[in-house]
Design a protein around this motif. Structure first.
Motif, PDB file in Angstrom:
ATOM      1  N   GLU A   1      10.953  95.533  20.036  1.00 32.18           N
ATOM      2  CA  GLU A   1      11.092  95.844  21.422  1.00 32.18           C
ATOM      3  C   GLU A   1      12.069  97.027  21.681  1.00 32.18           C
ATOM      4  OE1 GLU A   1       9.242  94.831  23.936  1.00 32.18           O
ATOM      5  OE2 GLU A   1       8.189  93.427  22.749  1.00 32.18           O
TER       6      GLU A   1
ATOM      7  N   LYS B   1      10.115 100.166  20.559  1.00 32.39           N
ATOM      8  CA  LYS B   1       9.131 100.603  21.619  1.00 32.39           C
ATOM      9  C   LYS B   1       9.622 101.207  22.772  1.00 32.39           C
ATOM     10  CE  LYS B   1       6.121  97.619  22.953  1.00 32.39           C
ATOM     11  NZ  LYS B   1       5.399  96.234  23.008  1.00 32.39           N
ATOM     12  N   ALA B   2      10.815 100.690  23.265  1.00 33.93           N
ATOM     13  CA  ALA B   2      11.684 101.240  24.025  1.00 33.93           C
ATOM     14  C   ALA B   2      12.199 102.540  23.804  1.00 33.93           C
ATOM     15  CB  ALA B   2      12.795 100.437  24.656  1.00 33.93           C
TER      16      ALA B   2
ATOM     17  N   GLU C   1      10.697 104.752  21.726  1.00 34.42           N
ATOM     18  CA  GLU C   1       9.500 105.617  21.388  1.00 34.42           C
ATOM     19  C   GLU C   1       9.000 105.863  22.619  1.00 34.42           C
ATOM     20  OE1 GLU C   1       8.038 106.994  18.660  1.00 34.42           O
ATOM     21  OE2 GLU C   1      10.134 106.326  17.873  1.00 34.42           O
ATOM     22  N   THR C   2       9.328 104.907  23.652  1.00 34.35           N
ATOM     23  CA  THR C   2       8.544 105.329  25.238  1.00 34.35           C
ATOM     24  C   THR C   2       9.597 106.537  25.712  1.00 34.35           C
ATOM     25  OG1 THR C   2       7.726 103.065  25.429  1.00 34.35           O
ATOM     26  CG2 THR C   2       8.263 104.303  27.531  1.00 34.35           C
TER      27      THR C   2
ATOM     28  N   ARG D   1       8.987 109.682  24.058  1.00 32.08           N
ATOM     29  CA  ARG D   1       7.539 110.259  24.524  1.00 32.08           C
ATOM     30  C   ARG D   1       7.806 111.051  25.891  1.00 32.08           C
ATOM     31  NH1 ARG D   1       3.277 107.947  27.260  1.00 32.08           N
ATOM     32  NH2 ARG D   1       1.331 108.838  27.083  1.00 32.08           N
ATOM     33  N   LYS D   2       8.576 110.157  26.785  1.00 39.62           N
ATOM     34  CA  LYS D   2       8.593 110.999  28.030  1.00 39.62           C
ATOM     35  C   LYS D   2       9.346 111.979  28.105  1.00 39.62           C
ATOM     36  CE  LYS D   2       8.359 106.416  30.798  1.00 39.62           C
ATOM     37  NZ  LYS D   2       9.276 105.587  31.610  1.00 39.62           N
TER      38      LYS D   2
ATOM     39  N   TYR E   1      -0.383 112.158  25.728  1.00 38.05           N
ATOM     40  CA  TYR E   1      -1.097 111.125  26.740  1.00 38.05           C
ATOM     41  C   TYR E   1      -1.994 110.337  26.390  1.00 38.05           C
ATOM     42  CZ  TYR E   1       1.965 112.435  30.898  1.00 38.05           C
ATOM     43  OH  TYR E   1       2.909 112.592  31.645  1.00 38.05           O
TER      44      TYR E   1
END
Length: 242
Positions: A25, A28-29, A31-32, A35-36, A214
């Motif tokens: 988790e 994932k956080a 990488e998110t 990405r943003k 995206y």
């Protein structure tokens, strides 16, 4: 006693699985967030080109004493900024995007005069579908600056947005000067130029990177061109309902 050992091992396995899940988790956080950040940086790379060119146009009109055209270009510029830069949603509808592109054409005709015409069409059922903001505008900018502005004849730019199976296709065609085959290969294969160095075309790599970030590698941009005849750029995008 053996059963207690099995229970202890089971408890440790469960604890390990919980720690692994927590680590997943966290990754994932991270990488998110990354990405943003990347998407924000890519968006920021496009906007300065547009802002700089517009402000330079206003300066030229003011220097020439053309107050009325300067006011027209400021009005169009303000409307574009309001629709693109003052919102947090990276997406807009096709209908709103077409309105913005028409405003942008009005803005550029104030600068260049009546040397080109731009026709924008879309399938009626696509008008409420969503598209990334500032995705088509840099390509229209290229068609004007590098295509029809120096072609020596009246320029025609056609932007057509249609369905393509389960996807959406955006086609930008101009009858301008075209691109040499070697230059076309360079544009599509070379990485983005080093910081501070301008590319011959605005935002091509940027747009490709945004689409990939995206939507994945199944979507992207294709360029076809012939010197003296014109250039066609085709975007393949997912069909996103509003």
């Amino acid at each position: 006693h053996g059963w207690q050992e099995v229970c202890a091992i089971g408890d440790e396995c469960n604890n390990m699985l919980s720690r692994i899940q927590a680590l997943i988790e966290d990754v994932k956080a991270t990488e998110t967030a990354k990405r943003k950040t990347e998407l924000s940086l890519l968006q920021a790379q496009i906007n300065p080109h547009f802002v700089y060119n517009t402000l330079f146009s206003i300066k030229c009109l003011v220097d020439m004493g053309n107050r009325e055209k300067a006011l027209d270009i400021i009005d169009s510029f303000t409307a574009i900024l309001k629709s693109n830069l003052s919102v947090s949603d990276p997406f807009t509808t096709i209908e709103e995007e077409i309105t913005m592109l028409n405003q942008y054409c009005t803005l550029q005709k104030c600068r260049y005069g009546d040397i080109f015409d731009c026709t924008i069409t879309a399938d009626p059922e696509l008008m409420s579908c969503r598209i990334l903001r500032m995705l088509i505008q840099p390509l229209l900018e290229n068609a004007i600056f590098h295509g029809v502005a120096t072609c020596g004849h009246y320029g025609c730019i056609d932007i057509c947005i249609t369905t393509c199976g389960e996807n959406m296709e955006v086609r930008i065609h101009d009858n301008g000067v075209g691109i040499k085959e070697a230059d076309l290969r360079d544009l599509q294969s070379k990485p983005a130029p080093p910081k501070g160095q301008r590319s011959n075309f605005i935002g091509i790599r940027n747009i490709t990177d945004r689409i990939t970030l995206y939507f994945g590698s199944n979507y992207g941009l294709r360029m076809d061109s012939q010197p003296g005849i014109g250039t066609t750029i085709t975007l393949l995008l997912p069909l996103l309902d509003d």
